[in-house]
Design an enzyme around this catalytic site. Structure first.
Site, mmCIF file in Angstrom:
data_model
loop_
_atom_site.group_PDB
_atom_site.id
_atom_site.type_symbol
_atom_site.label_atom_id
_atom_site.label_comp_id
_atom_site.label_asym_id
_atom_site.label_seq_id
_atom_site.Cartn_x
_atom_site.Cartn_y
_atom_site.Cartn_z
ATOM 1 C CB SER A 1 26.549 -60.353 8.547
ATOM 2 O OG SER A 1 25.339 -60.278 7.814
ATOM 3 C CE1 TYR B 1 25.353 -64.753 11.321
ATOM 4 C CE2 TYR B 1 24.167 -63.177 9.951
ATOM 5 C CZ TYR B 1 25.291 -63.961 10.179
ATOM 6 O OH TYR B 1 26.341 -63.934 9.287
ATOM 7 C CE LYS C 1 28.613 -63.176 12.019
ATOM 8 N NZ LYS C 1 29.998 -63.686 11.987
#
Length: 265
Positions: free
Chosen positions: A149, A182, A186
């Site tokens: 990401s 999140y 990542k």
């Protein structure tokens, strides 16, 4: 058997599905091992793609794989070993954002959200890669991709142009903590890719983290909201992934790559 065997996790929705379609649009021949947590959904998706691209030289094979389940991972890799004996490209696409599920008044706890974020995006991805490693080593040109990401970069975490980096108003409780679990998982994935680059250095396995951009998928549970926030068509990200599979970014092995540059750590 077609020329290149590509195993994609999380391939029946979102970016994963678009990657499958991008490979079907390629002039090259692929056997696409279409991984999904539900074999029924994977089978339906395989049929859908075959119908959409009837003239493609690619083949779609549904595979049941849940990267939160070690036994599911083992069975998927055993199936691939017995039927194909190798994997030429492993695309670790399966991932999820759970931050939006946290609610002070109920639902998953903060610890559950953080643990599952790392379990899916980092731990499960690592275990699947480890289990598939012997299959990659049977390939003449093994490639290992991790879908990361743009929010994972430490260098750009103070770039206030990105809404995810803006600080909420003074006081407590905060109206929003955005996506800390999140994006942290990542960032962990990026380091994991560096570890696999080191581990596979003498084996000729090319590894990358691919940062496809902010895509209009259902990641986080709200595709329409993502569109309103400026997310781009996921086919753009999928075609970028296909370009990496086909050698367009071989000069950037071991890096986090964007469509037009290398993402800073």
């Amino acid at each position: 058997m077609s020329d290149s065997i590509v195993f994609i996790t999380g391939a029946n929705t979102g970016l994963g599905l678009e990657i499958v379609k991008a490979l079907f649009r390629s002039s090259k021949a692929y056997t696409v091992l279409l991984g999904g947590r539900s074999i029924e959904n994977a089978e339906n998706t395989a049929c859908q793609v075959r119908e959409e691209y009837p003239d493609s030289s690619a083949i779609a094979v549904p595979i049941q794989v849940d990267i939160e389940d070690d036994e599911s991972i083992r069975k998927a890799c055993d199936y691939i070993r017995s039927h194909y004996a190798r994997v030429d490209v492993l695309i670790n696409n399966a991932g999820a954002s759970f931050d939006q599920q946290w609610n002070r008044d109920g639902g998953p706890t903060m610890r559950e959200i953080w643990n599952r974020s790392w379990n899916v995006n980092t731990t499960g991805t690592h275990i699947l890669t480890y289990t598939c490693a012997p299959l990659l080593l049977q390939s003449a040109d093994p490639r290992l991709l991790f879908i990361t990401s743009g929010t994972s970069t430490l260098t750009e975490s103070d770039n206030l142009v990105l809404g995810v980096n803006r600080s909420p108003e003074k006081g407590w409780p905060k109206s929003s903590l955005m996506i800390p679990a999140y994006r942290s998982s990542k960032t962990g994935m990026n380091m994991m890719m560096r570890e696999w680059t080191r581990i596979f250095k003498e084996d000729g396995v090319k590894a990358w983290c691919v940062s496809p951009g902010f895509l209009a998928t259902g990641l986080g549970g709200d595709q329409e909201m993502n569109k309103r926030m400026g997310a781009i068509d996921p086919t753009i990200g999928a075609e970028f992934v296909r370009d990496v599979v086909e050698g367009a970014r071989d000069q950037d092995v071991g890096r986090v790559i964007r469509r037009d540059n290398v993402q800073p750590w």
